[in-house]
Design a protein around this motif. Structure first.
Motif, mmCIF file in Angstrom:
data_model
loop_
_atom_site.group_PDB
_atom_site.id
_atom_site.type_symbol
_atom_site.label_atom_id
_atom_site.label_comp_id
_atom_site.label_asym_id
_atom_site.label_seq_id
_atom_site.Cartn_x
_atom_site.Cartn_y
_atom_site.Cartn_z
ATOM 1 N N SER A 1 -5.867 0.957 -7.157
ATOM 2 C CA SER A 1 -6.927 -0.059 -7.171
ATOM 3 C C SER A 1 -6.584 -1.314 -7.961
ATOM 4 N N LEU A 2 -5.471 -1.332 -8.659
ATOM 5 C CA LEU A 2 -5.156 -2.489 -9.519
ATOM 6 C C LEU A 2 -5.147 -3.825 -8.768
ATOM 7 N N PRO A 3 -4.536 -3.931 -7.562
ATOM 8 C CA PRO A 3 -4.501 -5.239 -6.885
ATOM 9 C C PRO A 3 -5.809 -5.609 -6.185
ATOM 10 N N LEU A 4 -6.797 -4.708 -6.147
ATOM 11 C CA LEU A 4 -8.052 -5.032 -5.470
ATOM 12 C C LEU A 4 -8.742 -6.195 -6.168
ATOM 13 N N GLN B 1 -0.269 -6.131 -1.620
ATOM 14 C CA GLN B 1 -0.224 -4.667 -1.636
ATOM 15 C C GLN B 1 -0.309 -4.108 -0.219
ATOM 16 N N GLY B 2 -1.230 -4.621 0.570
ATOM 17 C CA GLY B 2 -1.367 -4.139 1.939
ATOM 18 C C GLY B 2 -0.105 -4.338 2.747
ATOM 19 N N ASP C 1 -7.370 -5.871 3.304
ATOM 20 C CA ASP C 1 -8.612 -5.976 2.545
ATOM 21 C C ASP C 1 -8.847 -4.674 1.789
ATOM 22 N N ASN C 2 -9.879 -4.655 0.998
ATOM 23 C CA ASN C 2 -10.259 -3.480 0.224
ATOM 24 C C ASN C 2 -10.605 -2.323 1.155
ATOM 25 N N THR C 3 -9.870 -1.216 1.042
ATOM 26 C CA THR C 3 -10.191 -0.003 1.805
ATOM 27 C C THR C 3 -10.460 1.155 0.845
ATOM 28 N N LEU D 1 -9.453 2.886 -1.641
ATOM 29 C CA LEU D 1 -8.374 3.420 -2.470
ATOM 30 C C LEU D 1 -7.382 2.347 -2.871
ATOM 31 N N TRP D 2 -7.112 1.425 -1.974
ATOM 32 C CA TRP D 2 -6.153 0.338 -2.172
ATOM 33 C C TRP D 2 -6.403 -0.700 -1.098
ATOM 34 N N CYS D 3 -5.597 -1.714 -1.064
ATOM 35 C CA CYS D 3 -5.712 -2.701 0.010
ATOM 36 C C CYS D 3 -4.800 -2.280 1.150
ATOM 37 N N ASN D 4 -5.339 -2.320 2.355
ATOM 38 C CA ASN D 4 -4.574 -1.957 3.532
ATOM 39 C C ASN D 4 -5.177 -2.664 4.725
ATOM 40 N N ASN D 5 -4.610 -2.417 5.892
ATOM 41 C CA ASN D 5 -5.115 -3.047 7.111
ATOM 42 C C ASN D 5 -6.511 -2.516 7.412
ATOM 43 N N SER D 6 -7.507 -3.395 7.399
ATOM 44 C CA SER D 6 -8.895 -2.974 7.581
ATOM 45 C C SER D 6 -9.370 -3.098 9.022
ATOM 46 N N SER D 7 -8.495 -3.512 9.927
ATOM 47 C CA SER D 7 -8.900 -3.647 11.327
ATOM 48 C C SER D 7 -9.101 -2.268 11.943
ATOM 49 N N SER D 8 -9.821 -2.231 13.027
ATOM 50 C CA SER D 8 -10.162 -0.968 13.661
ATOM 51 C C SER D 8 -9.072 -0.537 14.642
#
Length: 632
Positions: free
Chosen positions: A363-366, A385-386, A446-448, A450-457
């Motif tokens: 979560s640090l880079p969020l 991060q993502g 974006d914020n998911t 746990l961490w930042c990752n691809n938030s698209s569906s």
């Protein structure tokens, strides 16, 4: 008939003057203000600025000859101004209690003039200007007429709706152009439920959101009032009530400028069903508004939030160490470095180092404003991060290259020399695919939780799904081919009555652990992503924690499968070598016999099973030859 409808519409038409230019001076400073709709103009009036506590001028406050300073809330603007007027006030100044902009209206007649200022200016006046002389001027504005409406008296025109501001009736408003502004006009401006339903129906408005895992679903007229259906519970955004200090906190999920107050009013006014996906999603972010609830990812306590940050961090660090060991182990011996298998292992471990390091940050880079446990970053750090997490997934695609390597050597009898000619493809394909998806995801990191990752569906998970499928199919094919080759060898050696050798079993188990590492690492996490994309599992804390921890352990499982043959060698090495030695002796005996009886060869000796090196290579796969490569 038409004449009666026209007459009725004329009877309920009300006209008022729109407020003109406003001048407001006090304590030697001019403040921005707007006149209340329906307020009479005044060329200039002045008096001491007197604060009316309790959102109204009560009997305990003497406002004679003064300018009343009143906070918005609880009572209508008309009642507030009349309370100042009844106690001798010469003008009223009402200041907002939230940051959003509104058009204040009296909906009635007063003698004194009234103006409206922002919350910021109101609090500033309370602190520094009470008792100071305040001067107000309000020019005459243009006349504006409104048409009343009700169930029995619809608004004239195809693009006009009734706002039902007074429950059973209201005034007609014109639809504005379709878009986000129209949606907000229907859903986030405090129009009562019936008015919002009619607005959405007549104007065709929808509350639309981007396509992403943590975006609300589009809202239309059908969802408004869904909680009023029989047996449905109504969604409560803030079960214990919204505290005043959180009213202006922005909830970016619902759009720019939408704050806690508007979201709370939205769910309170429009009776959204508790079963609607938007309800669960809203409740996962209500912690931003200081509300009691399920918390993000179901983490409603500090200890749960800490576990979401630290448990995946610990396993990611473990994976980092394991991947580093594999690299060192391969590089320290020339024979391992020269084998294509060793080179593939180094490649996939390098990318796992990148992924594990990115996961370990959790979560640090969020963004700090997301108020996730341990978040200290911003939008740029989140994107970075993502991106590197996606680069790290190249390790998974290189496992497919490793499976292809064994398929070509064992099943198709390619030599190490021949397969090295195709080495560039075994490296370039996974790297190009992974890099393409990493760069394509930049707008979506974006914020998911746990961490930042691809938030698209959906689409971001497609390469991993294909990789798991290919690895499973390839290793199943290798296993089956080894089994068939060994069965033919046993039949030749012992007339078809020999029990199954341990070689195929050894290859099976090594292949099993190879694919198991894929499944245990990615299937839970992929399942969670698809559930989020379909509006589910937002608060399933246990599953989120398990999936987030499992996906950070890829390096550990690669290490486990890489080292397993060495730990298992003592258990099955001797039987395999004995069987292979026996098969070689039988083959030599047959060759000697056939030279002596060449004339009877066709009738007395069945065909010799091909000795194409596949059994020997399979023993490498099973780890039964010292210093040979072990499958990760």
């Amino acid at each position: 008939d038409a004449g009666a409808a026209s007459c009725a519409a004329t009877c309920v038409t009300q006209c008022h003057d729109e407020p003109g230019a406003v001048g407001f001076y006090t304590a030697g400073k001019e403040y921005d203000a707007v006149g209340l709709v329906g307020s009479p103009p005044v060329s200039g009036v002045s008096g001491p600025l007197i604060h009316c506590p309790g959102l109204l001028c009560g009997d305990d406050v003497d406002t004679t000859g003064g300018v009343c300073l009143i906070e918005r809330g609880d009572h209508t603007f008309l009642v507030k101004v009349q309370s100042c007027e009844d106690r001798g006030g010469v003008a009223a100044v009402i200041f907002n209690n939230v940051l959003d902009e509104i058009t204040p209206s009296l909906y009635g007649e007063t003698i004194i003039s009234s103006i409206f200022i922002t919350k910021e200016n109101g609090l500033l006046l309370l602190e520094n200007a009470t008792g100071s002389t305040a001067s107000i001027s309000l020019e005459q504005g243009e006349e504006v007429c409104t048409t009343g409406c009700s169930d029995l008296l619809p608004c004239p025109g195809e693009r006009a709706f009734c706002n039902f501001d007074f429950e059973t009736h209201g005034t007609c408003e014109e639809c504005i152009d379709y878009g986000s502004e129209a949606a907000n006009d229907c859903f986030f401006q405090g129009i009562p439920l019936r008015g919002a339903q009619e607005c959405a129906s007549i104007c065709g408005s929808r509350l639309t959101f981007p396509e992403c895992k943590f975006c609300p679903t589009d809202l239309s007229n059908a969802q408004l009032g869904s909680g009023l259906q029989e047996g449905e519970d109504v969604c409560e955004f803030c079960p214990g009530g919204l505290q005043k200090e959180y009213e202006n906190q922005e909830v970016s999920m619902f759009g720019e400028g939408v704050d806690c107050f508007l979201v709370d009013e939205f769910y309170h006014n429009y009776q959204i069903s508790k079963s609607e996906p938007n309800c669960k999603l809203a409740q996962t972010v209500n912690y931003l508004c200081g509300c009691e609830g399920i918390g993000y990812g179901g983490a409603n306590t500090k200890s749960k939030q800490a576990a979401l940050a630290w448990l995946p961090r610990a396993t990611a660090i473990l994976s980092f160490v394991c991947s580093a060991f594999i690299i060192v182990d391969v590089m320290r011996e020339k024979k391992r470095r020269q084998k294509l298998f060793g080179q593939l292992m180094v490649g996939l471990s390098i990318f796992d180092l990148i992924g594990s390091a990115s996961y370990a940050l959790t979560s640090l880079p969020l963004p700090r404003e997301d108020y996730i446990f341990g978040s200290l970053g911003n939008e740029a750090s989140c994107t970075a991060q993502g991106f590197f997490i996606q680069v790290g997934t190249i390790s998974s695609y290189m496992n497919v290259s490793l499976a292809v390597y064994y398929l070509l050597i064992i099943k198709y009898s390619w030599s190490e020399h021949r397969i090295k000619k195709w080495r560039v493809w075994l490296f370039s394909c996974p790297i190009l695919v992974g890099a393409a998806f990493a760069f394509a995801g930049i707008p979506f990191y974006d914020n998911t939780i746990l961490w930042c990752n691809n938030s698209s569906s959906y689409w971001s998970e497609i390469p991993l799904c294909i990789a798991i499928f290919l690895a499973t199919c390839i290793m199943s094919s290798v296993c089956f081919d080894v089994y068939k080759s060994e069965k033919r060898s046993n039949r030749w050696r012992q007339g078809g009555t020999a029990p199954r050798s341990s070689l195929s079993k050894a290859v099976f188990w090594q292949s099993f652990w190879f694919t198991f590492a894929f499944y245990i690492t990615w299937v839970p996490y992929l399942s969670l992503q698809f559930m989020w994309a379909s509006g589910k599992a937002y608060s399933n804390y246990g599953f989120i924690l398990f999936a987030g921890t499992a996906c950070t352990m890829q390096g550990f499982w690669n290490f486990f499968v890489y080292m397993r043959p060495r730990t298992q060698r003592a258990n099955f090495l001797s039987p395999i070598r004995s069987k292979l030695s026996g098969a070689t002796s039988v083959f030599r005996s047959i060759r000697s016999s056939t030279r002596a009886r060449s004339s009877a060869r066709a009738s007395s000796i069945p065909p010799v099973p091909p000795s194409d090196g596949r059994i020997e290579t399979a023993t490498e796969l099973a780890g039964s030859t010292k210093n040979t490569a072990e499958v990760p």
